[in-house]
Design an enzyme around this catalytic site. Structure first.
Site, PDB file in Angstrom:
ATOM      1  N   LYS A  46     -10.173  12.417  27.441  1.00 22.56           N
ATOM      2  CA  LYS A  46     -10.550  11.058  27.812  1.00 22.56           C
ATOM      3  C   LYS A  46     -10.377  10.107  26.629  1.00 22.56           C
ATOM      4  O   LYS A  46     -10.356   8.887  26.776  1.00 22.56           O
ATOM      5  CB  LYS A  46     -12.035  11.028  28.227  1.00 22.56           C
ATOM      6  N   GLY A  47     -10.341  10.683  25.424  1.00 26.17           N
ATOM      7  CA  GLY A  47     -10.449   9.872  24.203  1.00 26.17           C
ATOM      8  C   GLY A  47      -9.411   8.786  24.042  1.00 26.17           C
ATOM      9  O   GLY A  47      -9.692   7.747  23.436  1.00 26.17           O
ATOM     10  N   ASP A 106      -5.536  16.128  14.824  1.00 27.22           N
ATOM     11  CA  ASP A 106      -6.408  16.813  13.872  1.00 27.22           C
ATOM     12  C   ASP A 106      -5.704  18.095  13.410  1.00 27.22           C
ATOM     13  O   ASP A 106      -4.850  18.064  12.542  1.00 27.22           O
ATOM     14  CB  ASP A 106      -7.731  17.076  14.593  1.00 27.22           C
ATOM     15  N   LYS A 134      -5.484  12.854  11.055  1.00 25.93           N
ATOM     16  CA  LYS A 134      -6.244  13.490   9.958  1.00 25.93           C
ATOM     17  C   LYS A 134      -5.356  14.580   9.368  1.00 25.93           C
ATOM     18  O   LYS A 134      -5.473  15.745   9.772  1.00 25.93           O
ATOM     19  CB  LYS A 134      -7.510  14.139  10.521  1.00 25.93           C
ATOM     20  N   PHE A 155     -15.592  13.162  10.811  1.00 30.36           N
ATOM     21  CA  PHE A 155     -15.700  13.140  12.270  1.00 30.36           C
ATOM     22  C   PHE A 155     -15.934  11.693  12.715  1.00 30.36           C
ATOM     23  O   PHE A 155     -16.905  11.067  12.295  1.00 30.36           O
ATOM     24  CB  PHE A 155     -16.830  14.041  12.760  1.00 30.36           C
ATOM     25  N   VAL A 156     -15.028  11.188  13.524  1.00 27.17           N
ATOM     26  CA  VAL A 156     -15.124   9.780  13.916  1.00 27.17           C
ATOM     27  C   VAL A 156     -15.420   9.614  15.410  1.00 27.17           C
ATOM     28  O   VAL A 156     -15.092  10.493  16.225  1.00 27.17           O
ATOM     29  CB  VAL A 156     -13.839   9.004  13.547  1.00 27.17           C
ATOM     30  N   ASP A 162     -15.596  10.260  21.376  1.00 25.99           N
ATOM     31  CA  ASP A 162     -17.010  10.535  21.655  1.00 25.99           C
ATOM     32  C   ASP A 162     -17.593  11.584  20.730  1.00 25.99           C
ATOM     33  O   ASP A 162     -16.890  12.298  20.001  1.00 25.99           O
ATOM     34  CB  ASP A 162     -17.158  11.035  23.096  1.00 25.99           C
TER      35      ASP A 162
HETATM   36  P1  5GP Z   1      -6.357  18.977  17.563  1.00 23.42           P
HETATM   37  O1  5GP Z   1      -5.851  19.851  18.653  1.00 23.42           O
HETATM   38  O2  5GP Z   1      -5.287  18.126  16.893  1.00 23.42           O
HETATM   39  O3  5GP Z   1      -7.184  19.726  16.563  1.00 23.42           O
HETATM   40  O4  5GP Z   1      -7.444  18.063  18.193  1.00 23.42           O
HETATM   41  C1  5GP Z   1      -7.246  16.916  18.869  1.00 23.42           C
HETATM   42  C2  5GP Z   1      -8.503  16.613  19.658  1.00 23.42           C
HETATM   43  O5  5GP Z   1      -9.710  17.008  18.952  1.00 23.42           O
HETATM   44  C3  5GP Z   1      -8.628  15.130  19.871  1.00 23.42           C
HETATM   45  O6  5GP Z   1      -7.964  14.715  21.032  1.00 23.42           O
HETATM   46  C4  5GP Z   1     -10.125  14.950  19.966  1.00 23.42           C
HETATM   47  O7  5GP Z   1     -10.538  15.214  21.282  1.00 23.42           O
HETATM   48  C5  5GP Z   1     -10.709  16.036  19.072  1.00 23.42           C
HETATM   49  N1  5GP Z   1     -11.051  15.518  17.732  1.00 23.42           N
HETATM   50  C6  5GP Z   1     -10.487  15.851  16.555  1.00 23.42           C
HETATM   51  N2  5GP Z   1     -11.044  15.175  15.531  1.00 23.42           N
HETATM   52  C7  5GP Z   1     -11.993  14.383  16.088  1.00 23.42           C
HETATM   53  C8  5GP Z   1     -12.924  13.424  15.540  1.00 23.42           C
HETATM   54  O8  5GP Z   1     -12.998  13.140  14.343  1.00 23.42           O
HETATM   55  N3  5GP Z   1     -13.727  12.814  16.444  1.00 23.42           N
HETATM   56  C9  5GP Z   1     -13.692  13.064  17.780  1.00 23.42           C
HETATM   57  N4  5GP Z   1     -14.544  12.394  18.559  1.00 23.42           N
HETATM   58  N5  5GP Z   1     -12.849  13.965  18.323  1.00 23.42           N
HETATM   59  C10 5GP Z   1     -11.999  14.611  17.479  1.00 23.42           C
END
Ligand code: 5GP
Length: 181
Positions: A46-47, A106, A134, A155-156, A162
């Site tokens: 949803k982000g 991330d 990140k 963590f944002v 959310d």
């Molecule tokens: P990845 O698969 O790249 O590790 O993660 C991506 C997903 O992790 C993002 O779409 C989000 O849902 C979540 N995520 C990663 N870092 C953050 C953060 O700092 N804050 C929030 N709210 N979600 C994060």
């Protein structure tokens, strides 16, 4: 200047006005790249919904949208690398100029997985736009074409992001101090 507090335990990292300016710049970049061709934006729920809504209204190109939702599995806070589609697209992407719209990159596990899945569905072109990146936490390499901001390993929340379904409505991207690393 000291970062302003907008809520208990929440510090502003990126102001809404700053984000709007950057989203406008990303839209101009896309317009230059696609030269009037139609683009199909795929929002990862949803982000990314707030980023999508702002980007969509800035783009002066023929635009269509679709939504996909994924969940990642892992023990505790560590991602396992397993990603599963929980809501698939409504329409085929075959032959379309697809741009995946993500809130934050991330570890890269989610986008690495989604890119491979969507690539196999034969779009005409496939690119990735992420509002936030990140790089410190990257596990899987992901080629991103449009990045809003590189941010530190914090963590944002806010601007669609959310923490336990809270804070998505904040207009700014903020660091949540209680889970600050
Ligand atoms: P990845 O698969 O790249 O590790 O993660 C991506 C997903 O992790 C993002 O779409 C989000 O849902 C979540 N995520 C990663 N870092 C953050 C953060 O700092 N804050 C929030 N709210 N979600 C994060």
């Amino acid at each position: 200047m000291a970062r302003a507090k907008t809520d208990r335990g929440v510090k502003v990292l990126l102001r809404g006005s700053q984000i709007r300016r950057r989203v406008r710049e990303l839209a101009r970049e896309m317009e230059r790249d696609y030269k009037g061709e139609a683009v199909h934006l795929i929002c990862i729920l949803k982000g990314a919904c707030v980023f999508l809504a702002d980007l969509l209204r800035e783009l002066k190109l023929p635009v269509s949208v679709d939504f996909i939702a994924v969940s990642s599995y892992g023990k505790g806070s560590l991602p396992s690398g397993e990603v599963r589609i929980t809501k698939d697209l409504d329409h085929s992407v075959e032959g379309l100029n697809v741009i995946i719209v993500e809130d934050i990159l991330d570890t890269g596990l989610t986008l690495n997985y989604l890119y491979r899945i969507l690539e196999s569905r034969k779009p005409r072109s496939l690119r990735i736009a992420t509002l936030l990146d990140k790089p410190a936490r990257r596990v899987k390499e992901v080629k991103v074409d449009y990045v809003g901001f590189q941010i530190p390993d914090k963590f944002v929340v806010g601007y669609g992001l959310d923490y336990g379904e809270r804070y998505r409505n904040l207009p700014d991207v903020c660091v949540l101090s209680s889970v600050e690393s």
